[in-house]
Design a protein around this motif. Structure first.
Motif, PDB file in Angstrom:
ATOM      1  N   GLU A 132       0.828  -1.214   0.000  1.00 11.20           N
ATOM      2  CA  GLU A 132       0.000   0.000   0.000  1.00 11.20           C
ATOM      3  C   GLU A 132       0.863   1.265   0.000  1.00 11.20           C
ATOM      4  N   SER A 158      -4.907  -7.116   1.504  1.00  6.86           N
ATOM      5  CA  SER A 158      -6.135  -6.529   2.049  1.00  6.86           C
ATOM      6  C   SER A 158      -6.872  -5.745   0.967  1.00  6.86           C
ATOM      7  N   SER A 160      -7.839  -2.720   1.158  1.00  5.88           N
ATOM      8  CA  SER A 160      -7.266  -1.372   1.059  1.00  5.88           C
ATOM      9  C   SER A 160      -5.999  -1.379   0.214  1.00  5.88           C
ATOM     10  N   CYS A 163      -7.131  -1.434  -3.294  1.00  9.67           N
ATOM     11  CA  CYS A 163      -7.663  -0.101  -3.602  1.00  9.67           C
ATOM     12  C   CYS A 163      -6.530   0.881  -3.898  1.00  9.67           C
ATOM     13  N   ALA A 164      -5.462   0.809  -3.107  1.00  7.23           N
ATOM     14  CA  ALA A 164      -4.304   1.692  -3.324  1.00  7.23           C
ATOM     15  C   ALA A 164      -3.653   1.405  -4.672  1.00  7.23           C
ATOM     16  N   MET A 196     -14.634   1.860  -2.488  1.00  4.67           N
ATOM     17  CA  MET A 196     -13.577   1.497  -3.419  1.00  4.67           C
ATOM     18  C   MET A 196     -13.890   2.028  -4.815  1.00  4.67           C
TER      19      MET A 196
END
Length: 496
Positions: A132, A158, A160, A163-164, A196
């Motif tokens: 990330e 994960s 996130s 998403c990053a 997201m």
């Protein structure tokens, strides 16, 4: 504060705090993200002969995550070792999470490598956080390296972290990579969420990529996730960035059809689209609808209305919007004023431009950018009006306050002096221009050639040669540009 007071009372009454009491205090500092105080308490424990245990330190390490404190990591590890306790996987994970929160990819990678070198088995959180951090830093190759490493180890990143990665890919307009990431998420059964999708739509919107923003909004709805006001507002923002008013208005209609009411961000975006297209009447119509629906306008709303009026050539209306926003208790900023100033300057109305510039200075609302832009506008409009005294006064004031004066302002004042046969003053301004690190243009009304020719007509060939020499490094022999597009001259709205 209450905990600190109770802790102090224990000591005042001669009760020696034990490791449990210290750990409770460390947990408070961890929740506050206060690494410095946590380390101070750990040192107090050591000085009091109380050895902190692994729970103490791993609790303290949580403060790093809360405060995104990368610099405190080394300090905490050093204190840990002084107690005879070696960092474990949990300690390193906390440090890496802190690095990720601070978006410090290099530090995250270094700490992960150190943990692996120490023979520890990093968990999924440590790898995801490193991935990330690299993605947030825009380093897609490194982020994908860690993604591949996780695949090899059988670890699932994960949501996130995914998403990053998609954010980073969107910033590079890499649609194929985003689609592959979505496929990987589906295969791994990682849930895709509205936040997201909204983050992805917003990234494309900021780039003005309408097609991609629309595509992902439609895909979001296709997967059964309901779009919200943020989803639609981002698409409308993309339309505004691309000056596509028709599409912006169409999306407002679509969101209302599904029962979603526009908010202030939505209205600001569509009014901005009107402004970019010079549609002052439509901007005002949306403003009225906004107020009728009980949505309060803000600074950005009024700045767009002012810009729309200026683009439509309605300078008086722009002034009225500026006055109205003050009456509504909204303080104009440097953009509000400088838009009006530049509008009057372009209309060759020096007194009105100067009036609003004085209002800007009195209000104290100028930033360095808007201040420099306005100084240049007012200086140039007075020079074009042939008022060498006022033009010179504003140019000198701009230099005194260290505003970024552009080349056009210097040559405008030099040209104004030249028309009045004030050759020494014209030459002096070109010299000052060169001293300020700006290229002296050869041609143009106030360029070196014009001033040199005037000296030559007087029979002073030496001065003529000296003035021409000022432009010896100037490669462009075309007429000096007119408009706010050189140093200190670009308007905060962008090209007008």
């Amino acid at each position: 504060d209450t905990a600190e007071a109770l802790f102090s009372q224990m000591r005042d009454r001669g009760i020696k705090p034990n490791v449990v009491a210290f750990n409770l205090m460390l947990n408070i500092y961890a929740r506050l993200g206060d690494t410095a105080t946590a380390v101070r308490r750990l040192k107090e424990m050591r000085q009091a002969g109380i050895l902190a245990d692994r729970v103490s330190f791993n609790t303290a390490f949580k403060s790093l995550v809360k405060g995104a404190d990368v610099t405190g990591a080394s300090m905490l590890v050093k204190e840990m070792k002084s107690h005879g306790v070696e960092p474990d996987a949990m300690s390193y994970t906390a440090i890496i999470l802190a690095c990720a929160r601070a978006k410090n990819a290099e530090a995250a990678e270094n700490w992960l490598k150190k943990s692996l070198a120490d023979g520890l088995e990093a968990d999924v959180s440590a790898y995801s956080a490193t991935l990330e951090a690299c993605a947030h830093a825009g380093d897609l190759p490194r982020a994908e390296y860690w993604l591949t490493r996780m695949d090899f180890l059988g670890l699932l990143p994960s949501a996130s972290a995914f998403c990053a990665l998609m954010h980073a890919a969107a910033n590079k307009s890499d649609t194929r990579r985003i689609e592959k990431l979505f496929e990987r998420m589906k295969e791994a059964k990682v849930e895709t969420t509205r936040p997201m999708y909204n983050a992805l739509i917003s990234t494309f919107a900021r780039r003005g990529d309408i097609d991609s923003a629309e595509k992902w909004l439609k895909q979001m709805r296709t997967t059964g996730i309901d779009a919200d006001v943020a989803s639609y507002s981002s698409v409308i923002h993309a339309c505004a960035k691309s000056s596509d008013l028709q599409r912006a208005e169409s999306w407002v209609g679509k969101m209302q059809e599904v029962g979603i009411d526009p908010n202030v961000v939505t209205y600001n975006s569509v009014i901005n689209a009107c402004a970019r297209c010079g549609e002052s009447a439509r901007a005002e119509s949306w403003f009225k609808q906004m107020k009728c629906r009980g949505v309060s306008p803000g600074l950005l709303t009024y700045n767009s209305l002012i810009n729309a009026a200026v683009k439509a050539g309605e300078r008086t209306k722009a002034e009225n919007w500026l006055t109205d926003m003050k009456q509504q208790g909204i303080e104009p900023d440097g953009v509000s004023y400088s838009t009006v100033i530049h509008a009057w300057a372009r209309a060759h109305d020096a007194p009105r431009a100067e009036h609003w510039f004085r209002e800007l200075l009195q209000a104290g609302a100028a930033t360095k950018q808007t201040s420099s832009f306005s100084y240049n506008s007012v200086c140039q409009v007075w020079a074009r009006a042939g008022d060498v005294s006022r033009a010179t006064s504003w140019l000198q004031e701009a230099l005194n306050v260290h505003a970024e004066v552009n080349a056009i302002s210097f040559t405008a004042v030099a040209g104004c002096n030249l028309k009045l046969d004030r050759l020494v003053e014209a030459e002096n301004w070109l010299q000052r221009m060169q001293q300020d690190g700006l290229k002296v243009p050869l041609r143009g009304v106030g360029g070196a050639e014009a001033v040199a020719a005037a000296w030559a007509q007087r029979g002073n060939q030496a001065r003529a040669a000296a003035v021409r020499a000022l432009a010896k490094d100037y490669k462009d022999t075309s007429t000096a540009r007119s408009g706010p597009h050189s140093r200190g001259g670009r308007h905060p709205w962008g090209s007008k």
